[in-house]
Design a protein around this motif. Structure first.
Motif, PDB file in Angstrom:
ATOM      1  N   LEU A  57       0.891  -1.173   0.000  1.00 12.47           N
ATOM      2  CA  LEU A  57       0.000   0.000   0.000  1.00 12.47           C
ATOM      3  C   LEU A  57       0.921   1.213   0.000  1.00 12.47           C
ATOM      4  O   LEU A  57       1.743   1.356   0.920  1.00 12.47           O
ATOM      5  CB  LEU A  57      -0.900   0.007   1.238  1.00 12.47           C
ATOM      6  CG  LEU A  57      -1.714  -1.269   1.526  1.00 12.47           C
ATOM      7  CD1 LEU A  57      -2.651  -1.029   2.724  1.00 12.47           C
ATOM      8  CD2 LEU A  57      -2.477  -1.731   0.299  1.00 12.47           C
ATOM      9  N   GLY A  76       6.335   6.037   0.029  1.00 14.35           N
ATOM     10  CA  GLY A  76       5.694   4.830  -0.497  1.00 14.35           C
ATOM     11  C   GLY A  76       6.370   4.379  -1.776  1.00 14.35           C
ATOM     12  O   GLY A  76       6.673   3.198  -1.950  1.00 14.35           O
ATOM     13  N   ASN A  95      -2.514   5.200  -3.556  1.00 13.68           N
ATOM     14  CA  ASN A  95      -3.488   6.200  -3.114  1.00 13.68           C
ATOM     15  C   ASN A  95      -3.880   7.119  -4.278  1.00 13.68           C
ATOM     16  O   ASN A  95      -3.040   7.568  -5.042  1.00 13.68           O
ATOM     17  CB  ASN A  95      -2.853   7.033  -1.989  1.00 13.68           C
ATOM     18  CG  ASN A  95      -3.637   8.304  -1.702  1.00 13.68           C
ATOM     19  OD1 ASN A  95      -4.861   8.270  -1.622  1.00 13.68           O
ATOM     20  ND2 ASN A  95      -2.943   9.420  -1.582  1.00 13.68           N
ATOM     21  N   VAL A  99       2.614  -2.107   4.394  1.00 11.51           N
ATOM     22  CA  VAL A  99       2.209  -0.691   4.426  1.00 11.51           C
ATOM     23  C   VAL A  99       3.500   0.125   4.314  1.00 11.51           C
ATOM     24  O   VAL A  99       4.342   0.101   5.214  1.00 11.51           O
ATOM     25  CB  VAL A  99       1.461  -0.347   5.723  1.00 11.51           C
ATOM     26  CG1 VAL A  99       1.047   1.128   5.726  1.00 11.51           C
ATOM     27  CG2 VAL A  99       0.227  -1.247   5.888  1.00 11.51           C
ATOM     28  N   SER A 147       4.378   5.763   4.286  1.00 13.53           N
ATOM     29  CA  SER A 147       3.603   6.882   3.718  1.00 13.53           C
ATOM     30  C   SER A 147       2.815   7.554   4.838  1.00 13.53           C
ATOM     31  O   SER A 147       2.654   6.993   5.919  1.00 13.53           O
ATOM     32  CB  SER A 147       2.639   6.353   2.653  1.00 13.53           C
ATOM     33  OG  SER A 147       3.328   5.609   1.668  1.00 13.53           O
ATOM     34  N   PRO A 179       0.139   8.404   7.240  1.00  5.07           N
ATOM     35  CA  PRO A 179      -0.991   7.577   7.676  1.00  5.07           C
ATOM     36  C   PRO A 179      -2.356   8.170   7.321  1.00  5.07           C
ATOM     37  O   PRO A 179      -3.290   7.458   6.997  1.00  5.07           O
ATOM     38  CB  PRO A 179      -0.832   7.517   9.197  1.00  5.07           C
ATOM     39  CG  PRO A 179       0.559   7.940   9.494  1.00  5.07           C
ATOM     40  CD  PRO A 179       0.979   8.828   8.370  1.00  5.07           C
ATOM     41  N   SER A 207      -2.231   9.293   2.881  1.00  2.00           N
ATOM     42  CA  SER A 207      -1.761   8.344   1.847  1.00  2.00           C
ATOM     43  C   SER A 207      -2.277   6.936   2.115  1.00  2.00           C
ATOM     44  O   SER A 207      -2.705   6.252   1.201  1.00  2.00           O
ATOM     45  CB  SER A 207      -0.226   8.306   1.817  1.00  2.00           C
ATOM     46  OG  SER A 207       0.268   9.545   1.368  1.00  2.00           O
ATOM     47  N   VAL A 208      -2.258   6.498   3.382  1.00  2.69           N
ATOM     48  CA  VAL A 208      -2.686   5.120   3.688  1.00  2.69           C
ATOM     49  C   VAL A 208      -4.173   5.068   3.997  1.00  2.69           C
ATOM     50  O   VAL A 208      -4.906   4.215   3.453  1.00  2.69           O
ATOM     51  CB  VAL A 208      -1.863   4.532   4.855  1.00  2.69           C
ATOM     52  CG1 VAL A 208      -2.337   3.106   5.156  1.00  2.69           C
ATOM     53  CG2 VAL A 208      -0.373   4.541   4.530  1.00  2.69           C
ATOM     54  N   THR A 219      -7.191   2.333   2.808  1.00  2.00           N
ATOM     55  CA  THR A 219      -7.857   1.370   3.710  1.00  2.00           C
ATOM     56  C   THR A 219      -9.311   1.774   3.988  1.00  2.00           C
ATOM     57  O   THR A 219     -10.075   0.978   4.522  1.00  2.00           O
ATOM     58  CB  THR A 219      -7.095   1.271   5.050  1.00  2.00           C
ATOM     59  OG1 THR A 219      -6.990   2.594   5.622  1.00  2.00           O
ATOM     60  CG2 THR A 219      -5.692   0.697   4.849  1.00  2.00           C
ATOM     61  N   ALA A 229       4.230  -3.014   8.553  1.00  2.89           N
ATOM     62  CA  ALA A 229       4.254  -1.581   8.221  1.00  2.89           C
ATOM     63  C   ALA A 229       5.609  -0.986   8.574  1.00  2.89           C
ATOM     64  O   ALA A 229       6.208  -1.335   9.599  1.00  2.89           O
ATOM     65  CB  ALA A 229       3.159  -0.850   8.995  1.00  2.89           C
ATOM     66  N   TYR A 243      -2.467   2.961  14.148  1.00  2.29           N
ATOM     67  CA  TYR A 243      -2.914   1.847  13.287  1.00  2.29           C
ATOM     68  C   TYR A 243      -3.587   0.732  14.088  1.00  2.29           C
ATOM     69  O   TYR A 243      -4.331  -0.084  13.551  1.00  2.29           O
ATOM     70  CB  TYR A 243      -1.737   1.267  12.502  1.00  2.29           C
ATOM     71  CG  TYR A 243      -1.374   2.060  11.267  1.00  2.29           C
ATOM     72  CD1 TYR A 243      -0.410   3.073  11.320  1.00  2.29           C
ATOM     73  CD2 TYR A 243      -2.000   1.818  10.051  1.00  2.29           C
ATOM     74  CE1 TYR A 243      -0.074   3.805  10.195  1.00  2.29           C
ATOM     75  CE2 TYR A 243      -1.664   2.547   8.916  1.00  2.29           C
ATOM     76  CZ  TYR A 243      -0.703   3.533   8.996  1.00  2.29           C
ATOM     77  OH  TYR A 243      -0.369   4.261   7.879  1.00  2.29           O
TER      78      TYR A 243
END
Ligand code: FO1
Length: 311
Positions: free
Chosen positions: A5, A11, A32, A191, A194, A196, A199-200, A204, A222, A256
């Protein structure tokens, strides 16, 4: 199959490392698209382009986005004519925006357009947008909501953020290439380091992807985007502070929660390893700063070893 991801510069760097050590049939890079926006008639896809250019060794290492060896005659003329010049479009970069616009206008899905552009750049690994339909990150600030690029580029990340919204995410449509991977055997999800929040989280938050991760039968590894209390690049640490979190690898692990099984943190953050383990996480301490391409491959190998050992 490893699924990465990725968003932004960090990333792309780990994605390149994974692509250096895994053959195309064993890696899918999910990117993303929350940064995307319509500008001068183009659909600009910064994170897709950053990953594509980086995999094609065509990326601008200085800025972290756009092309290497770029020319700026288009922007010079745009400025001379009094057009919008807050968002820089390089002469080479323009070719990708023109090709993407033409393909999208023909009704091709973004994942198809991305695959076609990647093959034109000789990129053989699968770079897949998180959604074939638009998802747009909106940044909530004290003075109202901002489109992502307005916040990030035009206002240079100055406004204090209070939250984020991903417009269109509930209707997001996972590309067929990604649905196939999600139905198949996955050895781990990585992960990438990137941001959180922008970008992530957009990835998700795509319902089918979030559900797939929650019901996972594979480890999620991650790499912390925060090293020594600061983001390597971009506004992640500033956003954490503005949202009331301490900008360190432990706070990222808390953020996370159960979504990540194993944390890869930098040697500078070794003192935080015990506290992250107390969250019930496995922790790998290694050098996570990727300055050269070889660093990316080295980190990728370490991440994959952690995934395999389920250590
Ligand atoms: N970032 C900037 O800070 N200034 C720019 O003028 C700029 C132009 C640009 C053009 C194409 C592209 O793909 C990315 C571009 N970026 C620019 C980066 C962009 O803002 C991305 O959203 C960031 O990389 C964060 O992911």
């Amino acid at each position: 199959m490893i699924v990465a991801l990725a968003g932004g510069v960090g990333g792309a760097k780990l994605a390149v490392g994974l692509a250096a050590v895994l053959p195309p049939e064993e890696l899918t890079i999910v990117v993303n698209t929350g940064d995307d926006f319509e500008h001068l008639g183009f659909t600009i896809c910064p994170d897709l382009d950053t990953v594509m250019y980086t995999l094609a060794h065509a990326n601008n290492m200085k800025t972290g986005w756009g092309r290497a060896g770029e020319g700026w005659r288009f922007m010079q003329e745009m400025r001379r004519l009094g057009g919008p010049d807050w968002f820089q479009l390089g002469d080479r970069d323009l070719a990708v925006h023109v090709l993407r616009r033409e393909a999208l206008a023909r009704g091709l899905p973004l994942s198809q357009v991305t695959q076609d552009l990647c093959s034109r750049f000789g990129v053989r690994h699968a770079v897949v947008p998180m959604s074939d339909t638009p998802v747009r990150t909106r940044v909530k600030t004290a003075s109202g909501e901002l489109a992502f690029q307005d916040y990030f580029v035009r206002l240079r990340c100055a406004p204090r953020v209070s939250g984020f919204r991903f417009a269109g995410v509930r209707k997001a449509c996972v590309p067929p290439a990604l649905s196939r991977v999600m139905r198949g055997r996955v050895d781990a999800v990585v992960v990438c380091p990137s941001n959180p929040y922008v970008s992530v989280a957009p990835i998700t938050s795509v319902p089918a992807i979030g559900a797939w991760l929650r019901q996972r039968k594979f480890p999620v590894i991650a790499v912390s985007p925060i090293i020594g209390g600061a983001a390597v690049k971009g506004p992640a640490a500033k956003m954490m502070r503005e949202l009331g979190a301490k900008p360190d690898a432990l706070a990222v692990a808390r953020h996370y929660g159960g979504a990540v099984d194993c944390w890869v943190i930098d040697e500078q953050d070794a003192p935080l390893a015990a506290a992250i383990k107390r969250l019930g996480k496995r922790v790998v301490v290694t050098r996570t700063l990727m300055t050269h391409r070889r660093d990316s491959a080295t980190l990728a190998r370490r991440v994959l070893r952690a995934a395999k050992n389920n250590e």
